[in-house]
Write a protein that holds these residues in place. Sequence first.
Motif, PDB file in Angstrom:
ATOM      1  N   ALA A   1      -2.218   1.327  -8.430  1.00 23.75           N
ATOM      2  CA  ALA A   1      -2.042   1.635  -7.011  1.00 23.75           C
ATOM      3  C   ALA A   1      -3.036   0.874  -6.139  1.00 23.75           C
ATOM      4  CB  ALA A   1      -2.159   3.134  -6.778  1.00 23.75           C
ATOM      5  N   LYS A   2      -4.271   0.786  -6.586  1.00 22.33           N
ATOM      6  CA  LYS A   2      -5.293   0.068  -5.805  1.00 22.33           C
ATOM      7  C   LYS A   2      -4.899  -1.390  -5.617  1.00 22.33           C
ATOM      8  CE  LYS A   2     -10.205  -1.189  -5.673  1.00 22.33           C
ATOM      9  NZ  LYS A   2      -9.927  -2.351  -4.884  1.00 22.33           N
ATOM     10  N   ALA A   3      -4.489  -2.038  -6.695  1.00 19.66           N
ATOM     11  CA  ALA A   3      -4.086  -3.448  -6.615  1.00 19.66           C
ATOM     12  C   ALA A   3      -2.841  -3.609  -5.746  1.00 19.66           C
ATOM     13  CB  ALA A   3      -3.841  -4.008  -8.008  1.00 19.66           C
ATOM     14  N   ASP A   4      -1.878  -2.704  -5.883  1.00 22.14           N
ATOM     15  CA  ASP A   4      -0.655  -2.771  -5.073  1.00 22.14           C
ATOM     16  C   ASP A   4      -0.975  -2.629  -3.588  1.00 22.14           C
ATOM     17  OD1 ASP A   4       0.759  -3.028  -7.435  1.00 22.14           O
ATOM     18  OD2 ASP A   4       1.548  -0.971  -7.406  1.00 22.14           O
ATOM     19  N   ILE A   5      -1.860  -1.685  -3.263  1.00 23.76           N
ATOM     20  CA  ILE A   5      -2.240  -1.479  -1.861  1.00 23.76           C
ATOM     21  C   ILE A   5      -3.009  -2.680  -1.335  1.00 23.76           C
ATOM     22  CG2 ILE A   5      -3.680  -0.094  -0.316  1.00 23.76           C
ATOM     23  CD1 ILE A   5      -2.847   2.355  -2.062  1.00 23.76           C
ATOM     24  N   ASP A   6      -3.952  -3.178  -2.116  1.00 23.79           N
ATOM     25  CA  ASP A   6      -4.729  -4.345  -1.688  1.00 23.79           C
ATOM     26  C   ASP A   6      -3.830  -5.549  -1.418  1.00 23.79           C
ATOM     27  OD1 ASP A   6      -7.039  -2.827  -1.875  1.00 23.79           O
ATOM     28  OD2 ASP A   6      -7.699  -3.723  -3.780  1.00 23.79           O
ATOM     29  N   ALA A   7      -2.848  -5.771  -2.271  1.00 24.95           N
ATOM     30  CA  ALA A   7      -1.909  -6.885  -2.079  1.00 24.95           C
ATOM     31  C   ALA A   7      -1.077  -6.670  -0.810  1.00 24.95           C
ATOM     32  CB  ALA A   7      -0.999  -7.028  -3.296  1.00 24.95           C
ATOM     33  N   ALA A   8      -0.627  -5.432  -0.583  1.00 18.62           N
ATOM     34  CA  ALA A   8       0.162  -5.137   0.615  1.00 18.62           C
ATOM     35  C   ALA A   8      -0.673  -5.304   1.880  1.00 18.62           C
ATOM     36  CB  ALA A   8       0.726  -3.719   0.527  1.00 18.62           C
ATOM     37  N   VAL A   9      -1.934  -4.893   1.833  1.00 17.86           N
ATOM     38  CA  VAL A   9      -2.822  -5.048   2.995  1.00 17.86           C
ATOM     39  C   VAL A   9      -3.013  -6.531   3.313  1.00 17.86           C
ATOM     40  CG1 VAL A   9      -5.215  -4.758   3.783  1.00 17.86           C
ATOM     41  CG2 VAL A   9      -4.007  -2.824   2.761  1.00 17.86           C
ATOM     42  N   ALA A  10      -3.226  -7.344   2.299  1.00 10.62           N
ATOM     43  CA  ALA A  10      -3.404  -8.785   2.518  1.00 10.62           C
ATOM     44  C   ALA A  10      -2.151  -9.395   3.156  1.00 10.62           C
ATOM     45  CB  ALA A  10      -3.733  -9.482   1.202  1.00 10.62           C
ATOM     46  N   LYS A  11      -0.979  -9.018   2.649  1.00 13.02           N
ATOM     47  CA  LYS A  11       0.279  -9.523   3.215  1.00 13.02           C
ATOM     48  C   LYS A  11       0.476  -9.018   4.637  1.00 13.02           C
ATOM     49  CE  LYS A  11       4.034  -9.725   0.657  1.00 13.02           C
ATOM     50  NZ  LYS A  11       5.123  -9.295  -0.259  1.00 13.02           N
ATOM     51  N   ALA A  12       0.152  -7.742   4.872  1.00 14.23           N
ATOM     52  CA  ALA A  12       0.320  -7.151   6.202  1.00 14.23           C
ATOM     53  C   ALA A  12      -0.579  -7.849   7.216  1.00 14.23           C
ATOM     54  CB  ALA A  12       0.016  -5.656   6.155  1.00 14.23           C
ATOM     55  N   LYS A  13      -1.812  -8.097   6.829  1.00 14.81           N
ATOM     56  CA  LYS A  13      -2.756  -8.753   7.739  1.00 14.81           C
ATOM     57  C   LYS A  13      -2.245 -10.137   8.131  1.00 14.81           C
ATOM     58  CE  LYS A  13      -7.557  -9.641   8.570  1.00 14.81           C
ATOM     59  NZ  LYS A  13      -8.804  -8.932   8.448  1.00 14.81           N
ATOM     60  N   LYS A  14      -1.773 -10.867   7.151  1.00 19.70           N
ATOM     61  CA  LYS A  14      -1.265 -12.224   7.390  1.00 19.70           C
ATOM     62  C   LYS A  14      -0.020 -12.207   8.280  1.00 19.70           C
ATOM     63  CE  LYS A  14      -0.128 -16.395   4.830  1.00 19.70           C
ATOM     64  NZ  LYS A  14       0.054 -17.002   3.515  1.00 19.70           N
ATOM     65  N   ALA A  15       0.828 -11.175   8.118  1.00 14.51           N
ATOM     66  CA  ALA A  15       2.087 -11.089   8.856  1.00 14.51           C
ATOM     67  C   ALA A  15       1.978 -10.286  10.155  1.00 14.51           C
ATOM     68  CB  ALA A  15       3.160 -10.469   7.962  1.00 14.51           C
ATOM     69  N   GLY A  16       0.811  -9.717  10.433  1.00 10.24           N
ATOM     70  CA  GLY A  16       0.658  -8.909  11.646  1.00 10.24           C
ATOM     71  C   GLY A  16       1.402  -7.580  11.560  1.00 10.24           C
TER      72      GLY A  16
ATOM     73  N   TYR B   1       6.687  -3.374   8.182  1.00  8.88           N
ATOM     74  CA  TYR B   1       5.672  -2.842   7.273  1.00  8.88           C
ATOM     75  C   TYR B   1       5.720  -3.552   5.935  1.00  8.88           C
ATOM     76  CZ  TYR B   1       5.457   1.253  10.382  1.00  8.88           C
ATOM     77  OH  TYR B   1       5.299   2.083  11.459  1.00  8.88           O
ATOM     78  N   GLU B   2       4.602  -3.548   5.268  1.00 12.04           N
ATOM     79  CA  GLU B   2       4.551  -3.829   3.841  1.00 12.04           C
ATOM     80  C   GLU B   2       4.583  -2.446   3.201  1.00 12.04           C
ATOM     81  OE1 GLU B   2       4.807  -6.742   2.380  1.00 12.04           O
ATOM     82  OE2 GLU B   2       4.808  -7.707   4.342  1.00 12.04           O
ATOM     83  N   THR B   3       5.444  -2.243   2.232  1.00 10.49           N
ATOM     84  CA  THR B   3       5.653  -0.917   1.659  1.00 10.49           C
ATOM     85  C   THR B   3       5.093  -0.819   0.248  1.00 10.49           C
ATOM     86  OG1 THR B   3       7.680  -0.704   2.959  1.00 10.49           O
ATOM     87  CG2 THR B   3       7.430   0.795   1.112  1.00 10.49           C
TER      88      THR B   3
ATOM     89  N   PHE C   1       4.455  16.626  -0.809  1.00  6.71           N
ATOM     90  CA  PHE C   1       5.068  15.353  -1.190  1.00  6.71           C
ATOM     91  C   PHE C   1       6.540  15.345  -0.817  1.00  6.71           C
ATOM     92  CE2 PHE C   1       1.462  16.093  -3.953  1.00  6.71           C
ATOM     93  CZ  PHE C   1       0.787  14.896  -3.857  1.00  6.71           C
ATOM     94  N   PRO C   2       7.079  14.189  -0.410  1.00  4.54           N
ATOM     95  CA  PRO C   2       6.349  12.948  -0.206  1.00  4.54           C
ATOM     96  C   PRO C   2       5.442  13.073   1.009  1.00  4.54           C
ATOM     97  CG  PRO C   2       8.557  12.701   0.670  1.00  4.54           C
ATOM     98  CD  PRO C   2       8.490  14.059   0.015  1.00  4.54           C
ATOM     99  N   VAL C   3       4.468  12.222   1.030  1.00  6.77           N
ATOM    100  CA  VAL C   3       3.580  12.113   2.178  1.00  6.77           C
ATOM    101  C   VAL C   3       3.455  10.625   2.464  1.00  6.77           C
ATOM    102  CG1 VAL C   3       1.468  12.153   0.770  1.00  6.77           C
ATOM    103  CG2 VAL C   3       1.372  12.843   3.190  1.00  6.77           C
ATOM    104  N   PHE C   4       3.340  10.303   3.741  1.00  6.73           N
ATOM    105  CA  PHE C   4       3.317   8.900   4.150  1.00  6.73           C
ATOM    106  C   PHE C   4       1.965   8.559   4.769  1.00  6.73           C
ATOM    107  CE2 PHE C   4       7.672  10.587   4.979  1.00  6.73           C
ATOM    108  CZ  PHE C   4       8.198  10.179   3.779  1.00  6.73           C
ATOM    109  N   VAL C   5       1.453   7.407   4.401  1.00  8.29           N
ATOM    110  CA  VAL C   5       0.166   6.946   4.915  1.00  8.29           C
ATOM    111  C   VAL C   5       0.391   5.577   5.537  1.00  8.29           C
ATOM    112  CG1 VAL C   5      -2.228   6.404   4.344  1.00  8.29           C
ATOM    113  CG2 VAL C   5      -1.007   8.179   3.050  1.00  8.29           C
ATOM    114  N   ILE C   6      -0.145   5.400   6.743  1.00  4.43           N
ATOM    115  CA  ILE C   6      -0.071   4.106   7.422  1.00  4.43           C
ATOM    116  C   ILE C   6      -1.468   3.495   7.413  1.00  4.43           C
ATOM    117  CG2 ILE C   6       0.508   2.878   9.554  1.00  4.43           C
ATOM    118  CD1 ILE C   6       2.925   4.321   8.333  1.00  4.43           C
ATOM    119  N   LEU C   7      -1.539   2.262   6.928  1.00  4.79           N
ATOM    120  CA  LEU C   7      -2.782   1.497   6.940  1.00  4.79           C
ATOM    121  C   LEU C   7      -2.622   0.327   7.900  1.00  4.79           C
ATOM    122  CD1 LEU C   7      -3.471   1.070   3.093  1.00  4.79           C
ATOM    123  CD2 LEU C   7      -4.145   2.973   4.577  1.00  4.79           C
ATOM    124  N   ASP C   8      -3.710  -0.053   8.552  1.00  3.52           N
ATOM    125  CA  ASP C   8      -3.652  -1.254   9.373  1.00  3.52           C
ATOM    126  C   ASP C   8      -3.850  -2.483   8.476  1.00  3.52           C
ATOM    127  OD1 ASP C   8      -6.421  -1.539   8.903  1.00  3.52           O
ATOM    128  OD2 ASP C   8      -6.981  -0.965  10.950  1.00  3.52           O
TER     129      ASP C   8
END
Length: 169
Positions: free
Chosen positions: A40-55, A91-93, A119-126
Amino acid sequence: MRKLALVLFAFIAISVSAVAQNNQPAKKEPVTIYNPKANAKADIDAAVAKAKKAGKHVFIQVGGNWCSWCILFHKMVDATPELKDYLNNNYETVLVNYSQDNKNTETMARLGYPGRFGFPVFVILDGNGKVIHIQNSAYLEEGKGHSVKKVMEFLKGWTADAIKPENNK
């Protein structure tokens, strides 16, 4: 007479057993929306990197294959092109598993313990990986399931563009 009764009883028992075996419901395939072995940590980190690049922001759905509401939400999004496209475009999901097999303890702590809402619960990260919102999915329900309209309103309210100061004057 006893032999006849015994034979009759054996015949009935065998017949009932055969009928019962033929009427067994087909075994359901296990649901595999969430991967308990995923990092999960790696998946989130990858999504954050993609999200940052894509705005974009990151939409995290926390749940498990054991959770009927989690499965229903996932199926609703898949079956609703408007929701699916909006999520993909804004979003990156990431799906984060929470189950007996893997409670993702460190990730749940990093996300602010969202499971406290059920559950489910949704979290939004910048785009920097900061938690900006945790959504109790019960507030997105209507009747006997999640409301497409309420989910869409929620998603629209937490996009990267929606929270820019210049868009809220």
